[in-house]
Scaffold this active site. Structure first.
Site, PDB file in Angstrom:
ATOM      1  N   LYS A 145       0.845  -1.205   0.000  1.00 12.63           N
ATOM      2  CA  LYS A 145       0.000   0.000   0.000  1.00 12.63           C
ATOM      3  C   LYS A 145       0.875   1.248   0.000  1.00 12.63           C
ATOM      4  O   LYS A 145       1.859   1.325   0.750  1.00 12.63           O
ATOM      5  CB  LYS A 145      -0.901  -0.029   1.231  1.00 12.63           C
ATOM      6  CG  LYS A 145      -1.923   1.105   1.302  1.00 12.63           C
ATOM      7  CD  LYS A 145      -2.805   0.962   2.546  1.00 12.63           C
ATOM      8  CE  LYS A 145      -3.899   2.011   2.591  1.00 12.63           C
ATOM      9  NZ  LYS A 145      -4.765   1.834   3.799  1.00 12.63           N
ATOM     10  N   SER A 151      -9.459   1.891   2.610  1.00 13.11           N
ATOM     11  CA  SER A 151      -8.473   2.660   1.893  1.00 13.11           C
ATOM     12  C   SER A 151      -7.416   1.791   1.209  1.00 13.11           C
ATOM     13  O   SER A 151      -6.668   2.294   0.380  1.00 13.11           O
ATOM     14  CB  SER A 151      -7.789   3.618   2.851  1.00 13.11           C
ATOM     15  OG  SER A 151      -7.071   2.900   3.842  1.00 13.11           O
ATOM     16  N   SER A 183     -10.276  -0.420   6.711  1.00 11.50           N
ATOM     17  CA  SER A 183      -9.535  -0.244   5.462  1.00 11.50           C
ATOM     18  C   SER A 183      -8.848  -1.479   4.914  1.00 11.50           C
ATOM     19  O   SER A 183      -8.348  -1.452   3.792  1.00 11.50           O
ATOM     20  CB  SER A 183      -8.488   0.874   5.626  1.00 11.50           C
ATOM     21  OG  SER A 183      -9.104   2.135   5.563  1.00 11.50           O
TER      22      SER A 183
END
Lengths: 440, 440
Positions: free
Chosen positions: A88, A157, A181
């Site tokens: 990420k 996210s 997330s």
């Protein structure tokens, strides 16, 4: 768009991380062949999925070649030797940009790897590239689409991490969860998402959004792969994951907890979960959420927004006009929170965890929805994280299993939660649940 | 009142903790004789000093008899076997009240010992009684008087602990410091006060006032005794204190830091400190405080008052009319602090510590005033803690040595400070300093 999630049979990119690690170790195939297969898969689906914030095929291949050379030289191989992992883009990498999903950090190049990236490199993994995050890991979406239907959100996210794993671009990805997330995008994209107990995975070099709640998690296409990756990232993780694999087949005792959000659950999700519970029979009993947890959603928002305001103060000061309206709203509310209310909210973490003690004394894990329903249509929102809030607030280990689907055919996760430091226990229950569900 | 501090020669109560522990261990005298001697001393001076919030002579003697029986039975003896210790009355004791210096907690009886009390019992110590604290360890004074002159404050908040040790009622006492609550009363009462690095002594069972800053400390009549007691209370303390004793006699390099408070230092204190520094010669060099520390006093007040407001909310809600005006003021200000400012203040702890790195790379310790002057006349205030604030904020180990005196003949401490986890280092410098000062 079934071609985005139907993994190409016979290609290395379709294999799981455990199979890839074993094949590379045994010389069945090379790390370079694995990475080439993943790059090939990416070249075919990335236009539609948009999972990557940064991807340099040459850099990925160079790592794979180095891994093959180390194997040829007889070096002791780590558990993920040659296995590609997506990271990420709020997690620092010394050799790739880390832009945190905001134009304010465009071109940002960390000078050091985050602790989790260093652990992955030590385990031999190939850092494939950086996956798309929402803006500063909050709500404003990035470019990623749901591989099951590109008109739908992948969730966030950790949008790119979930989508890349679901579309077969990498077998593993690392994400983070401050609210929902990891588990929400995993549920929307039909993969396994696992957020270990708060504190088990070091956060050094990870964007600090809300330190009371920020937690690193993993995404994979099987429980074994999720446990394999988490085992490399957690402090003492190897032992936890070995313990997690020691299931004896005895049915666990599972508490089905509806939470006050039950009214928000969509009709087809209700039906799917009810069907699963009926199928599991006596292993599952409905248990009321402890009343001490009723205020968690407010406490979580209060503390998280107060921390976001403090931790994104530089961005607010230097470029609030380039922040999304939703993040500006969070920061504005966060700046107005009183220290008194902030501390009171944080003090409830211990209180609420203690309120679950009696439940965990009787049940091995909690089963509860991971999301209100399948991925919403449209790319303007990443969906509702509220079904993860309670467990994230408590720092309990949580896992979503892609066992169900909605009326629209999109995947739907089922969430399992355990007591803090009960990671091995919740993974054992997850294995049992995945087997039992597949027997349906 | 010299009789209050002139310890009676030839009586056990006049001995230090190390000598008492050795004598009891060797059978030179019994723990019961030690406790009886301290009780006798207490009976002679307590009316004038008022150091005790709770003292049950029978309970203290019963512990001493039990200690003597354990020795007779050949049990392995702890480092403080039979040695009486006074415990500040904000530290829980299972067998004595703990009233926290407020009428709101009158009659409060904890059900368990604080971690430090449990460690003392494990080390064989006799828990002599509970020493007077200011109101909830904040500013409103208790009944204690300064044994050097009962018309003067003993300082606070560990008022009774400092006075009891100074007046020879116990060789050792435990206190706590959130701002200047160990070193200030130690300085005013002419004893050694030592607050180890933040986090080294567990706080379970100690009144939670301001968790960012609350730190347990010790009071004694020598550095050796302070180190002996702290070694029993600190995590891994035994090793630290052994290391602290390994001084080789080489003069340390000491940085004399004035801080922005220098203008507040009283004239006789200025003269006394200047005289000491002249006497120490080349071992001491004046060094400017890092500019990053300039805001510490404001950050400390902001965070401490915010935490006091949160942690004393029950007292505020149930009985604010029975709180002092000064504490009500702290709570009212604390309730208005924004979470944004609170977090920003706490974030400076790491920043300010880092700003001292260069100084500690060049110098072994910092020498700085512990107080603005000798104990102020009157019992309405416990004096100004500001000379301790910077070091408490940073969580650095700090020690005050009763090496000086004021124009009025009252004692005056000199403060030594070291880097976090540099406890052994600052204790070694303290031993050197005490020797060097006595050579004057």
């Amino acid at each position: 768009m079934p071609e985005l999630t139907a993994l190409p049979a016979g290609e290395l990119s379709a294999l799981g991380a455990g199979a890839l690690a074993l094949g590379i170790r045994n010389g069945t195939f090379s790390a370079a062949a694995v990475v080439r297969s993943c790059l090939d898969r990416i070249s075919r689906v990335e236009d539609a999925v948009q999972a990557w914030a940064f991807l340099d095929p040459e850099l990925a291949l160079a790592q794979a070649h180095a891994a093959d050379q180390r194997r040829a030289a007889g070096t002791r191989l780590g558990a993920l030797h040659g296995v590609p992992v997506g990271i990420k883009d709020i997690i620092d990498t010394a050799d790739m940009p880390t832009e945190n999903g905001t134009v304010l950090h465009a071109g940002r190049r960390p000078t050091a790897d985050a602790a989790v990236v260093a652990r992955l490199r030590a385990a031999g993994a190939v850092i494939m590239g950086k996956t798309v995050t929402t803006e500063l890991a909050t709500y404003a979406p990035g470019k990623t689409r749901n591989p099951h239907n590109p008109e739908h959100t992948p969730g966030g996210s950790s949008s790119g991490s979930a989508a890349a794993v679901a579309a077969g671009m990498v077998p593993l990805a690392v994400g983070t969860q401050t609210n929902g997330s990891v588990l929400r995008p995993a549920s929307f994209c039909g993969v396994y998402g696992y957020k270990p107990t708060f504190g088990l995975i070091p956060r050094a070099g990870v964007l600090c959004q809300s330190p009371a709640f920020d937690q690193v998690g993993v995404l994979a296409r099987s429980i074994d792969d999720a446990a394999l990756l988490a085992g490399q990232l957690c402090d003492g993780g190897g032992a936890v994951m070995r313990d997690a694999a020691s299931a004896d087949g005895t049915p666990p005792k599972i508490a089905f907890v509806k939470t006050p959000l039950w009214d928000r659950v969509e009709a087809d999700t209700l039906a799917a979960i009810s069907g699963l519970i009926d199928h599991l029979g006596g292993a599952v009993a409905e248990v009321a959420m402890p009343s001490a947890a009723a205020g968690v959603w407010e406490w979580h928002r209060t503390a998280m927004e107060a921390e976001i305001a403090a931790n994104f103060d530089a961005e607010w000061t230097q470029g609030r006009d380039r922040l999304s309206a939703s993040l500006r709203g969070q920061i504005e509310r966060g700046r107005a929170v009183l220290a008194f209310d902030y501390q009171r909210a944080l003090a409830q973490i211990a209180v609420v965890n203690a309120a679950f003690d009696a439940l965990y004394a009787q049940y091995d894990a909690i089963l509860t929805p991971a999301v209100a329903g399948t991925a919403p249509r449209g790319l303007g929102s990443t969906g509702d994280p509220a079904f993860c809030t309670l467990w994230t607030f408590c720092g309990m280990p949580a896992l979503t299993l892609p066992l169900l689907s909605g009326a629209n055919g999109l995947p739907l996760g089922v969430q399992l939660v355990g007591p803090r430091l009960g990671d091995a226990r919740v993974l054992r229950v997850a294995r049992w649940l995945a087997d039992a569900a597949h027997d349906a």
